[in-house]
Write a protein that holds these residues in place. Sequence first.
Motif, PDB file in Angstrom:
ATOM      1  N   SER A 175      44.350  49.994  40.934  1.00 24.58           N
ATOM      2  CA  SER A 175      45.652  49.450  41.313  1.00 24.58           C
ATOM      3  C   SER A 175      46.086  48.352  40.340  1.00 24.58           C
ATOM      4  O   SER A 175      47.270  48.191  40.053  1.00 24.58           O
ATOM      5  N   TYR A 176      45.109  47.603  39.829  1.00 23.89           N
ATOM      6  CA  TYR A 176      45.431  46.552  38.863  1.00 23.89           C
ATOM      7  C   TYR A 176      46.056  47.137  37.600  1.00 23.89           C
ATOM      8  O   TYR A 176      47.052  46.648  37.101  1.00 23.89           O
ATOM      9  N   ARG A 212      47.565  49.880  37.320  1.00 21.79           N
ATOM     10  CA  ARG A 212      48.897  50.411  37.625  1.00 21.79           C
ATOM     11  C   ARG A 212      49.921  49.284  37.582  1.00 21.79           C
ATOM     12  O   ARG A 212      51.015  49.439  37.043  1.00 21.79           O
ATOM     13  N   LEU A 253      58.510  43.444  43.198  1.00 24.65           N
ATOM     14  CA  LEU A 253      57.671  44.197  44.127  1.00 24.65           C
ATOM     15  C   LEU A 253      56.507  43.341  44.630  1.00 24.65           C
ATOM     16  O   LEU A 253      55.492  43.860  45.077  1.00 24.65           O
ATOM     17  N   GLY A 254      56.668  42.042  44.530  1.00 25.40           N
ATOM     18  CA  GLY A 254      55.670  41.148  45.115  1.00 25.40           C
ATOM     19  C   GLY A 254      54.466  40.906  44.228  1.00 25.40           C
ATOM     20  O   GLY A 254      53.464  40.377  44.676  1.00 25.40           O
ATOM     21  N   LEU A 295      46.592  53.204  50.102  1.00 24.45           N
ATOM     22  CA  LEU A 295      47.858  53.067  49.388  1.00 24.45           C
ATOM     23  C   LEU A 295      48.495  54.421  49.132  1.00 24.45           C
ATOM     24  O   LEU A 295      49.687  54.622  49.361  1.00 24.45           O
ATOM     25  N   MET A 336      53.350  53.368  44.677  1.00 22.63           N
ATOM     26  CA  MET A 336      52.058  52.706  44.902  1.00 22.63           C
ATOM     27  C   MET A 336      52.005  51.302  44.308  1.00 22.63           C
ATOM     28  O   MET A 336      51.339  50.423  44.848  1.00 22.63           O
ATOM     29  N   VAL A 337      52.704  51.092  43.196  1.00 20.68           N
ATOM     30  CA  VAL A 337      52.716  49.755  42.585  1.00 20.68           C
ATOM     31  C   VAL A 337      53.153  48.718  43.614  1.00 20.68           C
ATOM     32  O   VAL A 337      52.592  47.627  43.695  1.00 20.68           O
ATOM     33  N   ALA A 338      54.131  49.098  44.427  1.00 20.99           N
ATOM     34  CA  ALA A 338      54.674  48.141  45.387  1.00 20.99           C
ATOM     35  C   ALA A 338      53.656  47.776  46.453  1.00 20.99           C
ATOM     36  O   ALA A 338      53.848  46.814  47.196  1.00 20.99           O
ATOM     37  N   GLN A 351      37.237  49.411  47.047  1.00 20.23           N
ATOM     38  CA  GLN A 351      38.365  49.736  46.190  1.00 20.23           C
ATOM     39  C   GLN A 351      38.837  51.157  46.430  1.00 20.23           C
ATOM     40  O   GLN A 351      40.028  51.418  46.548  1.00 20.23           O
ATOM     41  N   HIS A 361      50.568  46.986  45.652  1.00 20.87           N
ATOM     42  CA  HIS A 361      49.490  46.225  45.009  1.00 20.87           C
ATOM     43  C   HIS A 361      49.277  44.855  45.640  1.00 20.87           C
ATOM     44  O   HIS A 361      48.143  44.396  45.775  1.00 20.87           O
ATOM     45  N   ALA A 362      50.377  44.205  46.048  1.00 19.69           N
ATOM     46  CA  ALA A 362      50.253  42.849  46.589  1.00 19.69           C
ATOM     47  C   ALA A 362      49.425  42.826  47.866  1.00 19.69           C
ATOM     48  O   ALA A 362      48.896  41.786  48.244  1.00 19.69           O
ATOM     49  N   PHE A 365      41.191  43.830  47.489  1.00 18.25           N
ATOM     50  CA  PHE A 365      40.026  43.700  46.613  1.00 18.25           C
ATOM     51  C   PHE A 365      40.399  42.974  45.337  1.00 18.25           C
ATOM     52  O   PHE A 365      41.531  42.996  44.894  1.00 18.25           O
ATOM     53  N   GLY A 366      39.421  42.315  44.760  1.00 11.84           N
ATOM     54  CA  GLY A 366      39.658  41.531  43.564  1.00 11.84           C
ATOM     55  C   GLY A 366      39.445  42.333  42.301  1.00 11.84           C
ATOM     56  O   GLY A 366      39.010  43.485  42.353  1.00 11.84           O
ATOM     57  N   GLN A 414      42.489  52.263  47.788  1.00 14.64           N
ATOM     58  CA  GLN A 414      43.245  53.178  46.946  1.00 14.64           C
ATOM     59  C   GLN A 414      43.768  54.342  47.778  1.00 14.64           C
ATOM     60  O   GLN A 414      44.921  54.754  47.673  1.00 14.64           O
ATOM     61  N   ILE A 424      46.674  44.788  48.478  1.00 16.87           N
ATOM     62  CA  ILE A 424      45.330  45.337  48.374  1.00 16.87           C
ATOM     63  C   ILE A 424      44.305  44.264  48.680  1.00 16.87           C
ATOM     64  O   ILE A 424      44.498  43.100  48.367  1.00 16.87           O
TER      65      ILE A 424
END
Lengths: 264, 303, 333
Positions: C194-195, C197, C212-213, A130, A102-104, A123, A106-107, A111-112, A127, A109
Amino acid sequence: MTTPALKLDNIAKIFGGLRAVDGVSFEVAPRQIFGLIGPNGAGKTTAFNCISGVYTPEQGTISFFGKSIAGRPPSEIAALGIARTFQNIRLFGDMTVLENVMVAGHATIGFGPLAAMFRLRKQAEEQERLAARAHEILRIFELDGLAGEFSKSLPYGSQRKLEIARALMLNPKVLLLDEPAAGMNSREADSLKNQIRWLRDTFDLTIVLVEHNMQVVMNVCEQVHCVDHGQTIASGEPLHVQNHPAVRTAYLGADVDESTLRQS
Amino acid sequence: MSTFLQQLVNGLSVGSIYALIALGYTMVYGTLGLINFAHGEVFMIGCYIGLYAAFWLGYDALAAASFSPMSATLVLLLAMAGAAIVGMLIERLAYRPLRGAPRLAPLITAIGVSLLLQNIAVLAFSANPRKFPSIITEHRLEFAGVTITNIKIFIFAVSILLMLALEFFVKKTWTGRAMRAISFNLPAAKLMGVPADRVISLTFAIGSALAAAGGILFGLDQTKLEPLMGNMIGLKAFIAAVLGGIGNIRGAAIGGLLIGVAELMTAGYISSGYRDAITFVILIVILLFRPQGLLGVVRQEKV
Amino acid sequence: MVWTYRTAVSIALIALLFGINWALDQYVIDYIVRIIMQCGINAILAVGLNLINGTTGQFSLGHAGFMAVGAYATAFAVIHLESWLGFNASNIPAPWMQGLLLSVGLLFGALFAGLAGLLVGAPSLRLRGDYLAIVTLGFAEIIRLIFTNTEALGGATGYSGGRPLGLPVYTNFFWVFLWAIFLITLIGNFTFSSYGRALRAIREDEIATEALGINTTRMKVLASVISAAAVGVAGGLFAHLMGTIRPDDFKMDRSVAMIVMILVGGLGSVSGAIIGAIFVGVTLEAMRDIQQYRLLAYSLLLIGLMIARPQGLLGSRELRLPAFLRRKRGGAA
């Protein structure tokens, strides 16, 4: 002629007095499986790190589908669509298998940070998206059953697979594999060959691999590029490179009688 | 012009004390990769040992001039020996159990040890400032509008002498070579038969002894000592080590002198209120633009 | 649905805090109330610091500096807001107005501390481990020296806004805990999104995260800003609890105390940070009579903890509410 997926033109990377990569050029066509080979310390991984942005080359250009990428930060290059794995597996050991993948995402997503802090509906939706995508990829790699495990508790082979799964979460066009056969026995290496082709076909990828294991390279790669002391010594079809005298010398040493080698 | 020269002289004298303390930081960081936060406290303890040693040797404030140079040397040596023991104890009790622990654990422990020694010192020596005995009688020399005391010259000379001795020790003796081997690669040095624990212990002893020498010189120069003084001076000395290139002995010397001069120039030309701040500004600038320090070498992480 | 639920919870919470505040006023001696408020302020400090030191794994030793910025900015804003609105010694604002003034001041405190977090974090977060610790310590010292040398803010004697009786003491149980719950909720949500994480990934392996970008520098600076802003609010509450602030209130031992809180609870755990904050708040008072041994005990605790259990009591685990009290969360959280 189609635009190459990846094109290196006269790349050089210098560490102090050492020219680790010294004027290397090659092109990788879309959907090709491309092997970068060479003896230890030849500059393969350095070239790799120049592509993925870990190093900035002192000279030359790198383009990705015609777009220049040399010197951009790794995160930007990854977000453009060049994903990679590492020689010595770099997973997030204290995070679960699912989280690693899931980390991968993140770019991507939408939402701020404020939406995250106030837990807005947007959000939650993102989530879920993802998580669903990560599960889907894990299923393809047959790791779904381990989604809740810490990645450090996985056996070696599964860790390698997970690292690739994580890279694919980026939806890359090009996948760079750094010694995927390292630490594998011959049976595992054998099945790796099929897996690489399968990866290319399933995810519609261009694959570049750095590899020591000649058997893997010769069997799976459609195009091979051999470097030594930072310079190109041979390039072309696997068989052509394999039989190239300079390659033989580089791998086996200069004293080997060339004629005996040609017979083998 | 005379302000400039005066500040330069004073700066070099303070700077050579920083340099002596910086050596301990640099040696320990070189061998263990640890910022020994407690080093400033070792300096402070060395200073106090000197104070008590002087009284023990019969120092009398009313007849300070009668204190012999022989006794003054003995004060220095006793302080160095005492601090060496303290340094070895710290390593043995607090840092050795953590060898191989995650990187931040020793750092936090070092902060803990530093606090511990400060508070022990407050209890043992009281929080009130003490006057350091003038074991060397001060003479003033006027020179082109610049005042130089024999003490300042003494400070400078002793520092240079000790640094040269250390340089010789590290470069020319077997133990020194073992220290350098450990700093390059601890596991490999062990495999080559270097008794790592003993050498590391010795590194702490030497670094601590030098800090104590710095403490005595500081006492002579500033004459006032208190239990919390090690904190700021230790930090400055550490910054000197970073400035010169941590792990590099000559770098520590140069860094110390530069910091000392920069500080007094700031005090002389800008404001004494910002005397301490300039050191931190230097630290930030150096870490951002040349993190390996003036004489250091870059080590790149392998990917 | 979400909004009605949240509104209901918020109203219930405010009512509850109001009730407790009233009860404390009536039945509990000031001394105890003060300890409870300290614990609330500590909890903000610990949860704020934990975001950068624990979750992201970037060890700051300079958060006392951000606390100072928050304290001074809040006090400055409150004082000037009051004179602008025409309040003075003979025209004291009503209690609800005091809280409002304080809260507006705290927003300023958060803003300026967050700005400081940006200014400090942007250049220094490229450094790793102990170097980062030293640089943040350096920045905190510079901040302290700037306050010491700024006569308009009272210099070394401290800032009291020119009031003979010091800063107005507006901090009470209600406002401490309203802000604490608000900030801890925000940071908790952030940490489990997600942040968060991505921040944990940075702690585990920065190079892999970058590959991972994820722009790791930007993420770290973001965490630093949020962390500093929260700590700044705690500084503002502290200022209006103490009635005066001096540069020496924000020396290195303040940063160390915050670190003790998150180490006791466990690096990277939000609930652990809260437990640590309460532990420190209570023991600090328990050892009041033996002042001189207090720091001694801390340092021994720190050393012992590192040798025996370097990851803290909880590690990075979270204490969770029993299942029946938990609301089901969407996704895989």
